[in-house]
Design a protein around this motif. Structure first.
Motif, PDB file in Angstrom:
ATOM      1  N   VAL A  26       2.804  -4.352  -6.175  1.00 31.35           N
ATOM      2  CA  VAL A  26       3.025  -3.521  -7.367  1.00 31.35           C
ATOM      3  C   VAL A  26       3.298  -2.062  -7.050  1.00 31.35           C
ATOM      4  O   VAL A  26       3.705  -1.306  -7.926  1.00 31.35           O
ATOM      5  CB  VAL A  26       1.851  -3.618  -8.369  1.00 31.35           C
ATOM      6  CG1 VAL A  26       1.707  -5.028  -8.914  1.00 31.35           C
ATOM      7  CG2 VAL A  26       0.558  -3.130  -7.746  1.00 31.35           C
ATOM      8  N   GLY A  27       3.086  -1.642  -5.800  1.00 25.06           N
ATOM      9  CA  GLY A  27       3.288  -0.229  -5.506  1.00 25.06           C
ATOM     10  C   GLY A  27       3.287   0.069  -4.023  1.00 25.06           C
ATOM     11  O   GLY A  27       3.134  -0.821  -3.188  1.00 25.06           O
ATOM     12  N   ILE A  28       3.453   1.357  -3.726  1.00 22.45           N
ATOM     13  CA  ILE A  28       3.478   1.867  -2.354  1.00 22.45           C
ATOM     14  C   ILE A  28       2.640   3.141  -2.315  1.00 22.45           C
ATOM     15  O   ILE A  28       2.684   3.954  -3.242  1.00 22.45           O
ATOM     16  CB  ILE A  28       4.920   2.221  -1.905  1.00 22.45           C
ATOM     17  CG1 ILE A  28       5.843   0.999  -1.944  1.00 22.45           C
ATOM     18  CG2 ILE A  28       4.927   2.884  -0.525  1.00 22.45           C
ATOM     19  CD1 ILE A  28       5.580  -0.030  -0.857  1.00 22.45           C
ATOM     20  N   ILE A  29       1.910   3.318  -1.232  1.00 20.97           N
ATOM     21  CA  ILE A  29       1.250   4.591  -0.948  1.00 20.97           C
ATOM     22  C   ILE A  29       1.795   5.069   0.386  1.00 20.97           C
ATOM     23  O   ILE A  29       1.915   4.273   1.326  1.00 20.97           O
ATOM     24  CB  ILE A  29      -0.290   4.474  -0.925  1.00 20.97           C
ATOM     25  CG1 ILE A  29      -0.924   5.843  -0.630  1.00 20.97           C
ATOM     26  CG2 ILE A  29      -0.767   3.378   0.023  1.00 20.97           C
ATOM     27  CD1 ILE A  29      -2.412   5.901  -0.861  1.00 20.97           C
ATOM     28  N   SER A  40       1.312   7.915  -4.249  1.00 17.82           N
ATOM     29  CA  SER A  40       1.472   6.489  -4.501  1.00 17.82           C
ATOM     30  C   SER A  40       2.232   6.320  -5.810  1.00 17.82           C
ATOM     31  O   SER A  40       2.113   7.148  -6.719  1.00 17.82           O
ATOM     32  CB  SER A  40       0.117   5.780  -4.558  1.00 17.82           C
ATOM     33  OG  SER A  40      -0.668   6.278  -5.610  1.00 17.82           O
ATOM     34  N   ILE A  41       3.006   5.260  -5.868  1.00 19.72           N
ATOM     35  CA  ILE A  41       3.720   4.921  -7.098  1.00 19.72           C
ATOM     36  C   ILE A  41       3.577   3.423  -7.310  1.00 19.72           C
ATOM     37  O   ILE A  41       3.434   2.658  -6.354  1.00 19.72           O
ATOM     38  CB  ILE A  41       5.214   5.328  -7.075  1.00 19.72           C
ATOM     39  CG1 ILE A  41       5.939   4.730  -5.877  1.00 19.72           C
ATOM     40  CG2 ILE A  41       5.367   6.827  -7.111  1.00 19.72           C
ATOM     41  CD1 ILE A  41       7.450   4.959  -5.903  1.00 19.72           C
ATOM     42  N   LEU A 121      11.096   2.582  -0.052  1.00 21.15           N
ATOM     43  CA  LEU A 121      10.167   1.488   0.217  1.00 21.15           C
ATOM     44  C   LEU A 121       9.747   0.798  -1.072  1.00 21.15           C
ATOM     45  O   LEU A 121       9.631  -0.437  -1.135  1.00 21.15           O
ATOM     46  CB  LEU A 121       8.934   1.999   0.969  1.00 21.15           C
ATOM     47  CG  LEU A 121       9.172   2.394   2.421  1.00 21.15           C
ATOM     48  CD1 LEU A 121       7.963   3.140   2.976  1.00 21.15           C
ATOM     49  CD2 LEU A 121       9.487   1.164   3.276  1.00 21.15           C
ATOM     50  N   HIS A 122       9.533   1.574  -2.122  1.00 18.57           N
ATOM     51  CA  HIS A 122       9.175   1.014  -3.425  1.00 18.57           C
ATOM     52  C   HIS A 122      10.286   0.081  -3.926  1.00 18.57           C
ATOM     53  O   HIS A 122      10.014  -1.031  -4.383  1.00 18.57           O
ATOM     54  CB  HIS A 122       8.902   2.134  -4.413  1.00 18.57           C
ATOM     55  CG  HIS A 122       8.322   1.666  -5.706  1.00 18.57           C
ATOM     56  ND1 HIS A 122       9.038   1.653  -6.857  1.00 18.57           N
ATOM     57  CD2 HIS A 122       7.092   1.183  -6.007  1.00 18.57           C
ATOM     58  CE1 HIS A 122       8.280   1.193  -7.834  1.00 18.57           C
ATOM     59  NE2 HIS A 122       7.090   0.906  -7.341  1.00 18.57           N
TER      60      HIS A 122
END
Length: 127
Positions: A26-29, A40-41, A121-122
């Motif tokens: 669901v996301g990337i940090i 993070s998103i 990356l997201h």
């Protein structure tokens, strides 16, 4: 040639039933010390999440993901962890845990622009 900076990232995952070890990205940090960047998103596809886990509490999940974002940027109201330095916040957020919101192992890379890398990356690993 542009200077490249070491960064570290992890994929933020939702694992509704920890014992089954099934998850949805669901996301990337992403953390880049030299660029003083930690962010993070996430993107939560509610329809897909409910198909994956019909009993999940979406409001609670969104609150947990928003807290994750607030801590990463040390936003007001992010609690005691939000007051740590960037590296410590990154380590705390990416630590192994048995909760619904988890992170993958941390991966390193090189970038010229941490924000751009986070968005790429997201796009590649979440959307």
């Amino acid at each position: 040639m542009q200077e490249k900076f070491l960064f570290e990232y992890a994929v933020i995952r939702v694992m509704p039933r920890v014992e089954r070890e099934e998850f949805m990205n669901v996301g990337i940090i992403l953390f880049c010390a030299r660029q003083k960047f930690l962010k993070s998103i996430f993107a939560l596809d509610e329809i897909r999440m409910l198909a994956f886990s019909p009993k999940i509490d979406l409001d609670e999940l969104k609150a947990n993901l928003c807290a994750f974002e607030r801590i990463s940027i040390a936003a007001k109201g992010s609690g005691p962890i939000g007051q740590y330095d960037q590296a410590s916040r990154f380590r705390w957020l990416t630590a192994t845990r048995s909760t619904v919101v988890q992170c993958s192992k941390v991966h390193p890379g090189l970038c010229t622009d941490a924000e751009e890398t986070l968005l790429r990356l997201h796009q590649e690993l979440v959307l």
